[in-house]
Motif scaffolding. Structure first.
Motif, mmCIF file in Angstrom:
data_model
loop_
_atom_site.group_PDB
_atom_site.id
_atom_site.type_symbol
_atom_site.label_atom_id
_atom_site.label_comp_id
_atom_site.label_asym_id
_atom_site.label_seq_id
_atom_site.Cartn_x
_atom_site.Cartn_y
_atom_site.Cartn_z
ATOM 1 N N ARG A 71 0.845 -1.216 0.000
ATOM 2 C CA ARG A 71 0.000 0.000 0.000
ATOM 3 C C ARG A 71 0.869 1.251 0.000
ATOM 4 O O ARG A 71 0.554 2.222 -0.680
ATOM 5 N N ILE A 72 1.958 1.201 0.757
ATOM 6 C CA ILE A 72 2.871 2.367 0.791
ATOM 7 C C ILE A 72 3.471 2.580 -0.590
ATOM 8 O O ILE A 72 3.501 3.694 -1.119
ATOM 9 N N ARG A 74 2.292 1.597 -3.485
ATOM 10 C CA ARG A 74 1.272 2.030 -4.447
ATOM 11 C C ARG A 74 0.981 3.521 -4.276
ATOM 12 O O ARG A 74 0.862 4.269 -5.244
ATOM 13 N N ARG A 75 0.897 3.947 -3.002
ATOM 14 C CA ARG A 75 0.638 5.363 -2.737
ATOM 15 C C ARG A 75 1.774 6.210 -3.302
ATOM 16 O O ARG A 75 1.555 7.245 -3.905
ATOM 17 N N GLY A 76 3.004 5.687 -3.118
ATOM 18 C CA GLY A 76 4.187 6.401 -3.624
ATOM 19 C C GLY A 76 4.153 6.532 -5.136
ATOM 20 O O GLY A 76 4.410 7.597 -5.695
ATOM 21 N N SER A 77 3.789 5.436 -5.817
ATOM 22 C CA SER A 77 3.786 5.483 -7.286
ATOM 23 C C SER A 77 2.647 6.340 -7.814
ATOM 24 O O SER A 77 2.752 6.957 -8.875
ATOM 25 N N GLU A 78 1.522 6.387 -7.077
ATOM 26 C CA GLU A 78 0.401 7.242 -7.512
ATOM 27 C C GLU A 78 0.729 8.727 -7.336
ATOM 28 O O GLU A 78 0.306 9.560 -8.131
ATOM 29 N N ALA A 79 1.516 8.997 -6.258
ATOM 30 C CA ALA A 79 1.895 10.390 -6.008
ATOM 31 C C ALA A 79 2.959 10.802 -7.025
ATOM 32 O O ALA A 79 2.911 11.796 -7.661
#
Lengths: 79, 489
Positions: A71-72, A74-79
């Motif tokens: 999840r971390i 994925r959040r990083g890649s979305e940001a």
């Protein structure tokens, strides 16, 4: 290690007991269902949860770590 | 639902579900007529594309009360399965119910009965029945061929997979096969031996389930057990333990499926580079992808053929035909002289009038039924075989038996309101997580064991089918076989 094993076994036994009670309550008294089979199934379910409780707990903890990491990331890649 | 006394039944379709229904209904004293437009029985097994066959092991795909012969191969070829259906028909004495070569063109409610308009080879007639059972599966006889622009520009041939009766039809030709399901990959795999060039074009990659996991374990052991059923997105009314596994215990099933994905992608080499640097890695997590319409149990060697370049794979759509081939959405153009669509069949029941479809609440998902068989708004119309399952024959045999028990009054249905509420719960549950599609209402797949449990409980039969002292362990980790349901159907 020994403590972890006993904690896992205790948690497994508790979940197994609840699972067994659910099986007994949902099956006993139902038309067409074999009562002896129901009790045998319930006991086995309890025993399996107890025996494998520590392993299930270990896998759950692994899952917590990897799920958290994913999840971390994925959040990083979305940001 | 079923109202009034049922003495006669029309069964539409002489395939697996139609024959199972005829067997069960005749056993409760109903006079049956089985209509099929083909002059031979078998339904989808009556006739198929080149080298078609069953994609799961034979102990999963046979009638529980009529096993395939010991000599039959593990993955039954289509023609062998058709012969098996002929034997089933004779064994249970239902051949006299068959009215082959007759097409049902319209079903209408006439008072308390149904009137069927039936076209035979020489004449058409109207026949009345107390009960109509639609046992024609989920898909219609209309090939699903996407409407791609500029067809008139293309000088080559456009075929549907069902038209490839002999792979030599593709001999020496440059072929584009469109689709990524069983028929598309089967045709592409077979055509490699004869065609000049094979392209496989698909928009969405799916998780391919190998016949044997890690090359050792038949896939049913890894996919079709109750233990795995506890890991998939929970059924409409899950037990407290399954609810707990998918709430506080969620990291456990999440980890399980990521390990499955790792194994599948390694074993099937899904990171193989294909055209334009794409790979075969699906985007949808495997536990959700398993509920799409495309179930992939590819023939052995398919991925190797893609890796070796014998099949040129393109993960993209088709924009238009051109004079000498097709233009792809990724900008590539393929020079081909034959395009084969392995894109399945359209969903629908052409003989059901709009008024009935409206009563069934037909929508983008199809229509939802009580136990996937009956609808409270349309009395005495039943559907058997309208459910996708890895053990279709067993599922349909159980549905047929359940329907016969309902008709015989041994299974009591709840009132219409309770049935509607059950249908609505199923609909909301599916729409909350299951991938969209015209067959979503009928999708069971990995949930099939929960559905079988429901039918069995209705019939006062024990859903726990394994026997012996170690039955509780078997229930958990041993997949069900058709034979486990022998004494029920």
């Amino acid at each position: 290690m020994g403590d972890f094993f006993w904690i896992g076994t205790a948690i497994g036994a508790a979940i197994g007991l609840l699972n067994m009670l659910f099986i007994l309550s949902s099956r006993l008294g139902q038309t067409g269902l074999n009562q002896a089979k129901t009790i045998w199934q319930g006991l086995w379910v309890w025993a399996l949860w107890t025996v494998f409780g520590a392993y299930v707990l270990a896998l759950w903890l692994l899952g917590v770590v990897f799920l958290g990491l994913s999840r971390i990331l994925r959040r990083g890649s979305e940001a | 639902m079923i109202v009034g006394e049922v003495r006669t039944a029309a069964i539409i379709g002489a395939g697996v579900s139609g024959l199972a229904t005829a067997k069960c209904l005749t056993r409760v004293g109903i006079q049956c007529a089985v209509f099929d437009r083909n002059p031979y029985l078998g339904g989808v097994w009556a006739d198929g594309y080149h080298d078609f066959g069953v994609q799961v092991q034979k102990d999963l795909y046979e009638f529980p009360d009529f096993p395939l012969s010991e000599e039959a191969s593990h993955f039954t070829p289509g023609p062998v399965f058709r012969e098996y259906l002929e034997d089933y028909c004779d064994h249970f004495g239902i051949r006299e119910c068959l009215r082959l070569g007759t097409r049902v063109t319209l079903i209408e409610r006439k008072g308390d009965r149904w009137s069927l308009e039936v076209d035979g080879s020489e004449s058409s007639e109207h026949i009345e029945f107390d009960l109509v059972v639609v046992a024609a599966g989920l898909y219609s006889e209309t090939p699903n061929v996407p409407n791609i622009p500029k067809r008139e520009d293309f000088g080559g041939e456009v075929l549907h997979a069902s038209e490839i009766k002999d792979i030599s039809q593709l001999k020496g030709r440059r072929v584009a096969v469109i689709g990524y399901g069983k028929s598309a990959t089967d045709i592409a795999g077979s055509a490699v031996e004869v065609a000049d060039k094979i392209h496989l074009v698909f928009r969405t990659a799916h998780w391919p389930v190998p016949r044997k996991l890690l090359g050792i374990l038949p896939f049913k052991w890894g996919m079709l057990t109750r233990l795995v059923a506890a890991m998939i997105p929970p059924y409409v009314r899950p037990s407290p333990i399954v609810r707990a596994i998918h709430s506080i215990g969620y990291p456990l099933p999440w980890l399980f499926w990521r390990v499955v994905e790792l194994l599948l992608s390694t074993q099937q080499r899904l990171r193989t580079q294909i055209a334009r640097g794409e790979t075969l890695m699906p985007e949808t997590p495997v536990e959700f992808d398993a509920f799409t319409e495309v179930t992939m149990v590819p023939r052995p060697g398919l991925i190797d053929l893609i890796r070796s370049g014998k099949i040129s794979a393109h993960r993209t759509g088709v924009n238009a035909y051109s004079s000498n081939g097709i233009d792809l959405a990724d900008g590539d153009s393929l020079e081909v002289d034959c395009v084969v669509f392995g894109t399945g069949w359209k969903i629908g029941y052409p003989y059901l009038p709009k008024s009935i479809l409206n009563s069934l609440d037909d929508g983008p998902d199809g229509f939802y039924l009580y136990r996937h068989v009956l609808h409270p708004s349309v009395p005495n119309l039943a559907f058997v075989g309208r459910a996708s399952s890895f053990m279709s024959v067993t599922t349909f045999a159980l549905q047929a038996k359940w329907l016969a028990e309902v008709v015989a009054g041994r299974v009591l249905l709840p009132d219409a309101e309770a049935m509607r509420s059950e249908i609505n719960a199923l609909k909301s549950w599916k729409q909350s997580w299951m991938p969209e599609g015209p067959a979503r209402s009928a999708t069971l797949l990995l949930h099939m064991c929960h559905y079988h449990d429901e039918l069995l409980l209705d019939m006062s039969a024990d859903p726990l089918r394994k026997r012996g002292i170690l039955a509780p362990i078997s229930e958990l980790i041993v997949p069900y076989r058709a034979a486990d349901f022998r004494d029920v159907v």
